[in-house]
Design a protein around this motif. Structure first.
Motif, PDB file in Angstrom:
ATOM      1  N   HIS A  24     -30.652 -27.981  48.274  1.00 10.13           N
ATOM      2  CA  HIS A  24     -30.657 -26.714  48.645  1.00 10.13           C
ATOM      3  C   HIS A  24     -30.684 -26.362  50.109  1.00 10.13           C
ATOM      4  O   HIS A  24     -31.635 -26.834  50.656  1.00 10.13           O
ATOM      5  CB  HIS A  24     -31.709 -25.733  47.927  1.00 10.13           C
ATOM      6  N   ILE A  25     -29.853 -25.897  50.644  1.00 10.06           N
ATOM      7  CA  ILE A  25     -29.401 -25.975  52.312  1.00 10.06           C
ATOM      8  C   ILE A  25     -29.652 -24.431  52.369  1.00 10.06           C
ATOM      9  O   ILE A  25     -28.902 -23.491  51.961  1.00 10.06           O
ATOM     10  CB  ILE A  25     -28.212 -26.236  52.683  1.00 10.06           C
ATOM     11  N   PRO A  26     -30.668 -24.090  53.167  1.00  6.14           N
ATOM     12  CA  PRO A  26     -31.016 -22.580  53.908  1.00  6.14           C
ATOM     13  C   PRO A  26     -29.881 -22.380  54.620  1.00  6.14           C
ATOM     14  O   PRO A  26     -29.401 -22.939  55.558  1.00  6.14           O
ATOM     15  CB  PRO A  26     -32.463 -22.878  54.536  1.00  6.14           C
ATOM     16  N   ALA A  27     -29.606 -20.891  54.447  1.00  2.00           N
ATOM     17  CA  ALA A  27     -28.490 -20.471  55.447  1.00  2.00           C
ATOM     18  C   ALA A  27     -28.834 -20.730  56.897  1.00  2.00           C
ATOM     19  O   ALA A  27     -27.901 -20.440  57.719  1.00  2.00           O
ATOM     20  CB  ALA A  27     -28.029 -18.988  55.034  1.00  2.00           C
ATOM     21  N   ARG A  58     -33.299 -18.314  45.293  1.00  2.00           N
ATOM     22  CA  ARG A  58     -34.148 -17.602  46.274  1.00  2.00           C
ATOM     23  C   ARG A  58     -35.565 -18.235  45.913  1.00  2.00           C
ATOM     24  O   ARG A  58     -35.848 -18.906  45.225  1.00  2.00           O
ATOM     25  CB  ARG A  58     -34.359 -16.036  45.590  1.00  2.00           C
ATOM     26  N   GLY A  59     -36.431 -17.898  46.952  1.00  2.00           N
ATOM     27  CA  GLY A  59     -37.703 -18.429  46.939  1.00  2.00           C
ATOM     28  C   GLY A  59     -37.996 -19.674  47.669  1.00  2.00           C
ATOM     29  O   GLY A  59     -37.143 -20.238  48.606  1.00  2.00           O
ATOM     30  N   VAL A  60     -39.134 -20.452  47.813  1.00  2.00           N
ATOM     31  CA  VAL A  60     -39.566 -21.407  48.505  1.00  2.00           C
ATOM     32  C   VAL A  60     -38.703 -22.726  48.092  1.00  2.00           C
ATOM     33  O   VAL A  60     -38.568 -22.794  46.610  1.00  2.00           O
ATOM     34  CB  VAL A  60     -41.053 -21.976  48.080  1.00  2.00           C
ATOM     35  N   GLY A  61     -38.042 -23.266  48.741  1.00  2.00           N
ATOM     36  CA  GLY A  61     -37.118 -24.585  48.407  1.00  2.00           C
ATOM     37  C   GLY A  61     -35.802 -24.148  48.158  1.00  2.00           C
ATOM     38  O   GLY A  61     -35.109 -24.812  47.823  1.00  2.00           O
ATOM     39  N   GLY A  62     -35.566 -22.745  48.361  1.00  2.00           N
ATOM     40  CA  GLY A  62     -34.295 -21.932  47.972  1.00  2.00           C
ATOM     41  C   GLY A  62     -33.258 -22.477  49.177  1.00  2.00           C
ATOM     42  O   GLY A  62     -33.523 -23.005  49.950  1.00  2.00           O
ATOM     43  N   GLY A  63     -32.323 -21.553  48.957  1.00  2.00           N
ATOM     44  CA  GLY A  63     -30.880 -21.814  49.874  1.00  2.00           C
ATOM     45  C   GLY A  63     -29.530 -21.938  48.912  1.00  2.00           C
ATOM     46  O   GLY A  63     -29.720 -21.138  48.036  1.00  2.00           O
ATOM     47  N   TYR A  64     -28.871 -22.231  49.449  1.00  2.00           N
ATOM     48  CA  TYR A  64     -27.398 -22.412  48.661  1.00  2.00           C
ATOM     49  C   TYR A  64     -27.259 -23.954  48.454  1.00  2.00           C
ATOM     50  O   TYR A  64     -27.479 -24.656  49.149  1.00  2.00           O
ATOM     51  CB  TYR A  64     -26.398 -21.870  49.582  1.00  2.00           C
ATOM     52  N   ARG A  65     -26.556 -23.956  47.358  1.00  2.00           N
ATOM     53  CA  ARG A  65     -26.097 -25.439  46.973  1.00  2.00           C
ATOM     54  C   ARG A  65     -24.758 -25.364  46.543  1.00  2.00           C
ATOM     55  O   ARG A  65     -24.236 -24.294  45.775  1.00  2.00           O
ATOM     56  CB  ARG A  65     -26.926 -26.197  45.964  1.00  2.00           C
TER      57      ARG A  65
END
Length: 182
Positions: A24-27, A58-65
């Motif tokens: 999961h890569i943060p924007a 969303r949330g801790v450790g979130g982002g996009y994948r």
């Protein structure tokens, strides 16, 4: 063919996600890497998520994948989300485009666009990832991250008994376009 900034950001982002599909890569990480506004990038990522290329967590450790198949998704699949390839209606064309010279140039430019679309439609994300890896290896880089597509690379040493390879980014020889006389 010139791509809009949103389209380039979409390509950079999708390739980043496809390079490490489990992460999961943060924007904000991608925005910082490509020096763009996180707000602007969020709009692009939202469209990519709506289209199913990426998923948002969303949330801790979130982002996009990455949520697609890198061996099936082409560059053109991503580009078509952001670019309008329809021809302008006749009333929006310049009068000079209706002259014989304008029509001739229009035919040449149309063929060039069609070749570009066909090429972009034949290059998958998996192919891009292999190309990026080869460029990184020839430049002595690490495998840890995807280098921006616009990053300069060194040309590979000439192959023995063959013509030397062209450096990345060297345009292909021009094709002869035959325009029928009217």
């Amino acid at each position: 063919m010139r791509l809009q900034k949103n389209t380039s950001l979409a390509l950079y982002s999708v390739i980043e996600f496809a390079a490490d599909p489990e992460r999961h890569i943060p924007a904000a990480e991608i925005a910082a890497k490509y020096d763009v506004s996180p707000h602007h990038l969020a709009k692009v990522l939202s469209e990519l998520a709506r289209s199913g290329f990426v998923e948002s967590v969303r949330g801790v450790g979130g982002g996009y994948r990455f949520a697609g198949n890198a061996r099936r998704i082409t560059l053109m699949d991503v580009i078509q989300l952001f670019e309008d390839f329809s021809t302008p209606p006749a009333e929006r064309r310049e009068p000079s485009e209706l002259t014989p010279v304008g029509m001739g140039l229009g035919a040449v430019l149309y063929e060039i666009d069609e070749i570009a679309k066909a090429t972009l439609g034949s290059i998958t994300l998996a192919t891009m990832l292999r190309l990026i890896e080869r460029q990184r290896e020839s430049a002595g880089g690490s495998r840890a991250e995807v280098a921006p597509a616009s990053a300069p690379t060194e040309a590979a040493p000439p192959r023995r008994g063959r013509r030397p390879r062209k450096p990345a980014g060297t345009p292909a020889p021009a094709r002869r376009v035959v325009v029928p006389e009217t």
